[in-house]
Design a protein around this motif. Structure first.
Motif, mmCIF file in Angstrom:
data_model
loop_
_atom_site.group_PDB
_atom_site.id
_atom_site.type_symbol
_atom_site.label_atom_id
_atom_site.label_comp_id
_atom_site.label_asym_id
_atom_site.label_seq_id
_atom_site.Cartn_x
_atom_site.Cartn_y
_atom_site.Cartn_z
ATOM 1 N N PRO A 51 0.817 -1.220 0.000
ATOM 2 C CA PRO A 51 0.000 0.000 0.000
ATOM 3 C C PRO A 51 0.856 1.277 0.000
ATOM 4 C CG PRO A 51 -0.860 -1.539 1.607
ATOM 5 C CD PRO A 51 0.432 -2.108 1.114
ATOM 6 N N LYS A 52 1.969 1.274 0.764
ATOM 7 C CA LYS A 52 2.836 2.452 0.808
ATOM 8 C C LYS A 52 3.543 2.662 -0.542
ATOM 9 C CE LYS A 52 3.620 2.154 5.748
ATOM 10 N NZ LYS A 52 4.539 1.786 6.807
ATOM 11 N N MET A 53 3.991 1.579 -1.157
ATOM 12 C CA MET A 53 4.652 1.685 -2.460
ATOM 13 C C MET A 53 3.654 2.169 -3.527
ATOM 14 S SD MET A 53 7.795 1.147 -2.166
ATOM 15 C CE MET A 53 8.283 1.033 -3.842
ATOM 16 N N ALA A 54 2.419 1.672 -3.416
ATOM 17 C CA ALA A 54 1.388 2.098 -4.366
ATOM 18 C C ALA A 54 1.129 3.596 -4.232
ATOM 19 C CB ALA A 54 0.105 1.309 -4.134
ATOM 20 N N LEU A 55 1.074 4.087 -2.970
ATOM 21 C CA LEU A 55 0.875 5.506 -2.735
ATOM 22 C C LEU A 55 2.065 6.310 -3.251
ATOM 23 C CD1 LEU A 55 -0.959 7.667 -1.592
ATOM 24 C CD2 LEU A 55 0.125 7.331 0.629
ATOM 25 N N LEU A 56 3.257 5.821 -3.017
ATOM 26 C CA LEU A 56 4.450 6.497 -3.519
ATOM 27 C C LEU A 56 4.424 6.572 -5.049
ATOM 28 C CD1 LEU A 56 7.266 7.761 -3.170
ATOM 29 C CD2 LEU A 56 8.186 5.431 -3.189
ATOM 30 N N LEU A 57 4.108 5.460 -5.670
ATOM 31 C CA LEU A 57 4.043 5.437 -7.134
ATOM 32 C C LEU A 57 2.965 6.385 -7.652
ATOM 33 C CD1 LEU A 57 4.526 1.615 -7.736
ATOM 34 C CD2 LEU A 57 6.169 3.429 -8.222
#
Length: 172
Positions: A51-57
């Protein structure tokens, strides 16, 4: 995620869904093996890191450009396909126009020839009508002269009318 814009949150959910689907398709074991990690670490990533990587992306607008490019490419491909088909229709239409113009030119030429022939025919008819009037007049005189018994006068009148008919014929 609470500080992100709603567009980024929506995009982050889309990216997260895509990442989780790709992980499920490839399998946690295969991913762990490819990265040289434990399966359990990959499983933990699903809950915390993905979820954090998705938000970063999403914040970096990763995938937005690709999606836009894909959408634009699809529109361009559709336009090219439609234009190609439209181009064929236009080319066919242009060919038809050229054929119609050629046919129209031929018909105009033929029409002009027919008009000229008609004018000549009308002149000829006019001359023939004049000839008929002269013949009728001559026949009336012939009847009158024969009844009066004037043969010399009759021959002179006939000769004059024949001369007139020959002159009219030469003019046409």
């Amino acid at each position: 995620m609470e500080h992100s814009t709603s567009r980024n949150k929506c995009e982050a959910r889309r990216i997260e869904t895509w990442l989780l689907n790709q992980m499920a398709l490839r399998g946690v074991t295969n991913i762990a093996k490819a990265l040289g990690m434990d399966k359990s670490s990959i499983t933990r990533w699903k809950e915390s890191m993905v979820p954090k990587m998705a938000l970063l992306l999403a914040e970096l607008e990763y995938g937005v450009v690709d999606e836009d490019v894909a959408r634009v490419s699809a529109v361009i491909a559709s336009a090219v396909t439609n234009n190609r088909a439209g181009g064929e229709v236009i080319t066919h239409y242009k060919e038809q126009v050229v054929l119609l113009k050629a046919t129209n030119d031929e018909l105009r030429k033929e029409n002009n020839e027919l008009r000229e022939r008609r004018e000549k025919d009308l002149q000829r008819i006019s001359h023939l009508e004049s000839d008929i009037r002269i013949i009728k007049s001559s026949l009336r005189m012939l009847i009158a002269i024969t009844q009066a018994g004037r043969d010399e006068e009759f021959r002179g009148q006939v000769s004059a009318m024949l001369t007139k008919l020959e002159e009219d014929r030469d003019e046409t």
